[in-house]
Each structure stands twice: as C-alpha cells, then as structure tokens.
Enzyme design. Structure first.
Site, mmCIF file in Angstrom:
data_model
loop_
_atom_site.group_PDB
_atom_site.id
_atom_site.type_symbol
_atom_site.label_atom_id
_atom_site.label_comp_id
_atom_site.label_asym_id
_atom_site.label_seq_id
_atom_site.Cartn_x
_atom_site.Cartn_y
_atom_site.Cartn_z
ATOM 1 N N GLU A 1 -2.330 23.103 -7.055
ATOM 2 C CA GLU A 1 -1.471 22.992 -5.870
ATOM 3 C C GLU A 1 -0.149 22.305 -6.226
ATOM 4 O O GLU A 1 0.925 22.742 -5.807
ATOM 5 C CB GLU A 1 -2.191 22.207 -4.769
ATOM 6 C CG GLU A 1 -3.351 22.937 -4.137
ATOM 7 C CD GLU A 1 -2.933 23.856 -3.010
ATOM 8 O OE1 GLU A 1 -1.989 23.495 -2.280
ATOM 9 O OE2 GLU A 1 -3.536 24.930 -2.864
ATOM 10 N N SER B 1 3.620 7.859 -4.912
ATOM 11 C CA SER B 1 3.453 6.639 -5.702
ATOM 12 C C SER B 1 4.359 5.598 -5.079
ATOM 13 O O SER B 1 5.143 5.904 -4.163
ATOM 14 C CB SER B 1 3.813 6.885 -7.179
ATOM 15 O OG SER B 1 5.088 7.498 -7.302
ATOM 16 N N GLY C 1 1.558 14.045 -15.555
ATOM 17 C CA GLY C 1 1.274 13.877 -14.137
ATOM 18 C C GLY C 1 2.483 14.291 -13.323
ATOM 19 O O GLY C 1 3.373 13.491 -13.038
ATOM 20 N N CYS D 1 -5.879 0.281 0.822
ATOM 21 C CA CYS D 1 -4.951 0.089 -0.293
ATOM 22 C C CYS D 1 -3.824 -0.859 0.092
ATOM 23 O O CYS D 1 -3.444 -1.746 -0.695
ATOM 24 C CB CYS D 1 -4.386 1.431 -0.739
ATOM 25 S SG CYS D 1 -5.577 2.530 -1.522
#
Length: 419
Positions: free
Chosen positions: A235, A168, A210, A399
């Site tokens: 994972e 992030s 999350g 992005c």
C-alpha cells in the site's frame, strides 16, 4: 472457560475480535485483581468511578484523572487473566473509559512500578505472556507484520495524518500551532533536519529504509538527490510511487518492495525514520551490519528512533504486550545504549550527533488522535467497526501517554562510517 461479554449483543464481532468478545472467567483471580486495583488506582492519584452513568467532566485544575468502570466485573476479570493485554481489550470492549484517557494513562505510566505491591513484583515476570515464535521478524514474519499495520488502508491513514502523509514524530517550534496545519510544517522541518544531517544535496545517492508514503523521498529528490527507497508495504509503495510521479520526480526516485537484508549498492547516505522499532532485537546485528555495508566510507547514516531507558528495555524485551497483539507485532523499542552497543560491536559507524524531542511526539499524537476522533463516521464508511475505532484510539492515547510521562522518547541519531 469464558462468559459472555456484558455489552449489548452485537457490540463486538466475535469472529473479528474473539478475545475482545469473550470475558475470561475465574472468580478467585478476579477477586484478587479487584482488591489490587482498588488499592493501586487511588494510590497513584486516579479517581475510580463505577457505574453506567458518566462521571463529571475531568477537573480543569489538574485534579485527579478518572477511570470510569462501566463493567467492573468484566474489567477485573480481564485484568486478572491477561494483565495489560486485558486492560487494553477491556477498553476495546467498552468496559472502561475516561473523560481524559491520556491524563489517566500518563498517571499510570508515571507510577508504573507502584501498581503492583513490592512483595509481588518479583512474580510479575511469571505472569507476563511471552512472545510467541510467530512474532519473530524473519523475512516472511517482517512482511506479515508490516502488512498487518501499514496495509490496513491508505484512506484510513489519510483521515488522521496531515497533508504530508508522514507517520512519525514531527519537530515543532514554539511558533507552530498544534493542529493539522502546524503539524504539516513541523513534519517538513523534521524531514529537512534528517536530510541536512545526512548532508543530502544535489547528486547525493540516498537510500531510504522504510518509505512511508513518500514524503522524505520527494523532498530529497527536490534537492537533486538520487533516491532509492525500500519498503515491505505494498500500500505504501503504490501511493509513494503515485506521489513521486505526480511531482515529476520518477527519474530521481525508485520505490521498491525490498527487505533491508536484501538491499544492495553503495550510497552516500542512508536514512531510516522510525523503522528500527520493527526490526526486533534478534535482528539488530543484521540491521546495523546492513547500514554499515550500504553506506560508503565517510558517508552518513541518520536514524529517527523511538527509544526507551536501557533498564526498562531489558526488562520488557521478551514480553508480549497489547501493542504486539493488536498494533505492531514483532516490534521492540531500542535504547540508545543498545544502539551504541550494536554499532560498536559490528560496524565502522560512530555516533556524531543526537537530538531528543519526545514531547513533540506527544503533541504529534494528540493531533492525530483529535483528527481520528473527528473522522469517526468516515472511519466507519471505510469498513472499520467501532471495536477497531476504540482500539486505534487507545493505541494513540497509550503512545501519547508514554511520551508525556517520559517513559519513551524519540531521537534523531546521526552516524558516520569511518573513511
């Protein structure tokens, strides 16, 4: 009907990448796309270069970025048939390139509304693909969508993320070098700011929605917090548990596979870092109701969210994009207005603080892209082919361009539940 890909045989695996391996047909539509592209690309300050030979290096003086069409007929056919999905698939197929793809994509983003002639703009919504029902984030859909991206391979993510394994936006200062070392420091700063905003201290009962790969949970536990972290990625859960155990914090951190809709308990604080983008508009009321239900009266909720301007969000919320098809199925970036509307309508939460730092995300993405590019051979050794590598490179550049242009932003949003 389709024609064969103009690239050499075997370049794109048709079983793995069927829509990349084939080129749509349709001479009239292709001709129209060629005319529109020839008009629009130079008009927004991009130089077209066509042919098998690479263009000269990108100007160092900030001159026009270059769109290099290696296979112009295939490029225009995809653009005509699938719009921006075709644009991305054409890059995956190797039909176009650029010496500086971020500069080129940023220029497109800055002039997005000028790419289609005004008389044709009202028709744009008729040609955009609509989201399929399978894109909804039901419980099964959410698990499938998260697995599609986050369960690719922990080893793959480790190739381009920094040592904190944080996926992030980082929060840089002017003193941070924009490299992998500086990125790790900036990620720790970002996490610490989230925890500070949530007032996480010794004894705080913290819920993280999350998990990522566990860095936030570990840093919270080092403060003495009791952390419950939930994720839908097996994972991520497995590696996060390993990292927690390696730090000797298993008595303070629990990491579980759990949908936010099924979370229980009452917490002093809830933190969710760039997870809301995967919720989907249909489920925003459920998500914010869960935040309200899970935090105690007077407690803090802190979100880190990518955001976009409200008008653009409303215009694009039903569209099905290249990003949905290949990278983040089911996703939708919210606006701050939409977040405010949701918490006002159905919760006792109120926003008490906001911090926007979109250019830091652009820098984060550039470091990731550089690291991913340098790791090309190791990406191949993990079993990911060159089409995947181009897909991932385009995703990171796309992005980054969004943040460079200001079309999207990222914010930390602090909320408090009424006592």
């Amino acid at each position: 009907m389709t024609t064969t890909n103009p690239n050499p045989p075997g370049t794109v695996d048709p079983h793995h990448w069927p829509d990349v391996a084939r080129v749509p047909s349709g001479r009239l539509r292709t001709a129209v796309a060629r005319v529109l592209a020839a008009r629009a690309v130079p008009a927004v300050g991009i130089r077209l270069h066509t042919g098998p030979e690479a263009p000269a290096a990108e100007p160092a003086d900030g001159g026009a970025p270059v769109l290099w069409l290696r296979a112009p007929e295939a490029f225009h056919a995809r653009l005509a048939h699938d719009g921006l999905i075709g644009f991305g698939e054409s890059y995956m197929a190797g039909e176009w390139d650029s010496p500086d793809p971020v500069a080129m994509l940023t220029r497109f983003a800055e002039h997005y509304e000028e790419l289609v002639p005004k008389p044709l703009q009202p028709l744009r919504h008729l040609t955009l693909p609509r989201r399929p029902a399978s894109d909804r984030n039901t419980r099964d859909g959410a698990r499938r969508h998260i697995s599609h991206h986050y369960d690719l391979s922990n080893d793959l993510f480790a190739l381009f993320l920094d040592r904190t394994m944080t996926y992030s936006s980082a929060l840089f200062t002017d003193d941070d070098p924009r490299d992998a070392y500086g990125l790790a420091r900036a990620q720790e700063r970002k996490i610490d700011r989230l925890l500070d905003a949530a007032q996480v201290t010794d004894g705080t009962r913290l819920l993280e929605i999350g998990t990522g790969w566990g860095e936030l949970a570990v840093r919270a536990a080092r403060r003495g917090a009791l952390v419950t972290s939930i994720t839908l990625s097996t994972e991520q859960r497995d590696l996060a548990r390993q990292r927690v155990a390696a730090e000797g914090l298993s008595d303070r951190v629990t990491v579980d596979l759990c949908d936010y809709r099924d979370a229980t308990g009452s917490y002093d604080a809830v933190v969710s870092c760039e997870m809301i983008e995967a919720v989907g508009e249909r489920y925003w009321p459920t998500y914010f109701a869960a935040l309200d239900r899970l935090v105690r009266p007077g407690g803090k909720v802190v979100l880190q969210s990518i955001t976009m301007e409200h008008r653009m969000m409303r215009a694009s919320r039903s569209s099905y994009t290249w990003m949905h098809k290949y990278v983040f199925p089911g996703g939708l970036i919210p606006s701050v207005t939409a977040i405010r509307e949701q918490i006002t309508a159905s919760t006792g939460l109120r926003i008490t603080d906001r911090l926007a730092f979109g250019q830091d995300y652009a820098d984060t993405l550039r470091v990731w892209r550089d690291s991913f590019t340098e790791a090309a051979e190791r990406v191949r050794s993990l079993g990911f082919d060159d089409t995947f590598r181009r897909m991932w490179t385009f995703y990171l550049a796309y992005c980054e361009a969004g943040f460079r242009s200001g079309i999207i932003d990222v914010e930390q949003i602090t909320m408090e539940r009424a006592a």
